[in-house]
Motif scaffolding. Structure first.
Motif, PDB file in Angstrom:
ATOM      1  N   UNK A  24      26.107  49.482   5.456  1.00  0.00           N
ATOM      2  CA  UNK A  24      24.822  48.702   5.263  1.00  0.00           C
ATOM      3  C   UNK A  24      24.837  47.811   4.270  1.00  0.00           C
ATOM      4  N   UNK A  25      23.944  47.035   4.095  1.00  0.00           N
ATOM      5  CA  UNK A  25      23.924  45.987   3.199  1.00  0.00           C
ATOM      6  C   UNK A  25      22.845  46.182   2.098  1.00  0.00           C
ATOM      7  N   UNK A  26      23.346  45.954   0.803  1.00  0.00           N
ATOM      8  CA  UNK A  26      22.320  46.371  -0.273  1.00  0.00           C
ATOM      9  C   UNK A  26      22.487  45.458  -1.565  1.00  0.00           C
ATOM     10  N   UNK A  27      21.798  44.930  -2.140  1.00  0.00           N
ATOM     11  CA  UNK A  27      21.879  44.186  -3.558  1.00  0.00           C
ATOM     12  C   UNK A  27      21.575  45.215  -4.608  1.00  0.00           C
ATOM     13  N   UNK A  28      22.246  45.323  -5.654  1.00  0.00           N
ATOM     14  CA  UNK A  28      22.084  46.263  -6.870  1.00  0.00           C
ATOM     15  C   UNK A  28      21.858  45.508  -8.046  1.00  0.00           C
ATOM     16  N   UNK A  39      18.330  48.989 -10.445  1.00  0.00           N
ATOM     17  CA  UNK A  39      17.603  48.324  -9.204  1.00  0.00           C
ATOM     18  C   UNK A  39      18.380  48.566  -8.042  1.00  0.00           C
ATOM     19  N   UNK A  40      17.780  48.769  -7.004  1.00  0.00           N
ATOM     20  CA  UNK A  40      18.590  48.538  -5.450  1.00  0.00           C
ATOM     21  C   UNK A  40      17.722  48.028  -4.574  1.00  0.00           C
ATOM     22  N   UNK A  41      18.056  47.236  -3.743  1.00  0.00           N
ATOM     23  CA  UNK A  41      17.174  46.650  -2.654  1.00  0.00           C
ATOM     24  C   UNK A  41      17.150  47.660  -1.545  1.00  0.00           C
ATOM     25  N   UNK A  42      16.389  47.704  -0.577  1.00  0.00           N
ATOM     26  CA  UNK A  42      16.428  48.462   0.659  1.00  0.00           C
ATOM     27  C   UNK A  42      17.577  48.250   1.309  1.00  0.00           C
ATOM     28  N   UNK A  43      17.855  49.263   2.089  1.00  0.00           N
ATOM     29  CA  UNK A  43      19.216  49.227   2.918  1.00  0.00           C
ATOM     30  C   UNK A  43      18.909  48.586   4.232  1.00  0.00           C
ATOM     31  N   UNK A  44      19.755  47.689   4.608  1.00  0.00           N
ATOM     32  CA  UNK A  44      19.765  46.958   5.625  1.00  0.00           C
ATOM     33  C   UNK A  44      20.864  47.449   6.433  1.00  0.00           C
TER      34      UNK A  44
END
Length: 96
Positions: A24-28, A39-44
């Motif tokens: 998956x791709x995520x920004x933290x 903070x974490x973005x949604x999982x894409x």
């Protein structure tokens, strides 16, 4: 979801913002003071299916996931050790 994996960039020393590429791709965003993700973005779904690395948001350096996690673990251990042995802050007030 806040996870225990903490990352440090081996190139610039960033310990706050990363992009994570696994299945998956995520920004933290992380807190160096707390040693956790804040903070974490949604999982894409990752378009790079076989990738397993992180990317530093400051210098755009790609770092192997396991290497960045090992550096982060060492960083947290060292920080905790320093806090453990730091003398307490004492403030003396003169009586009047």
């Amino acid at each position: 979801m806040i996870t225990k994996t903490f990352f440090v960039c081996s190139n610039c020393g960033n310990n706050k913002e990363f992009k994570i590429f696994t299945s998956n791709f995520q920004v933290i965003k992380q807190s160096p003071e707390l040693g956790v993700r804040t903070e974490e973005s949604g999982v894409l779904p990752s378009l790079r299916q076989k990738d397993n690395h992180i990317e530093c948001q400051l210098c755009s350096q790609s770092i192997e996931y396991d290497d960045a996690a090992a550096m982060g673990k060492k960083y947290i251990q060292e920080t905790q050790r320093l806090y453990k042995y730091a003398p307490p802050n004492t403030v003396s007030h003169s009586e009047r």
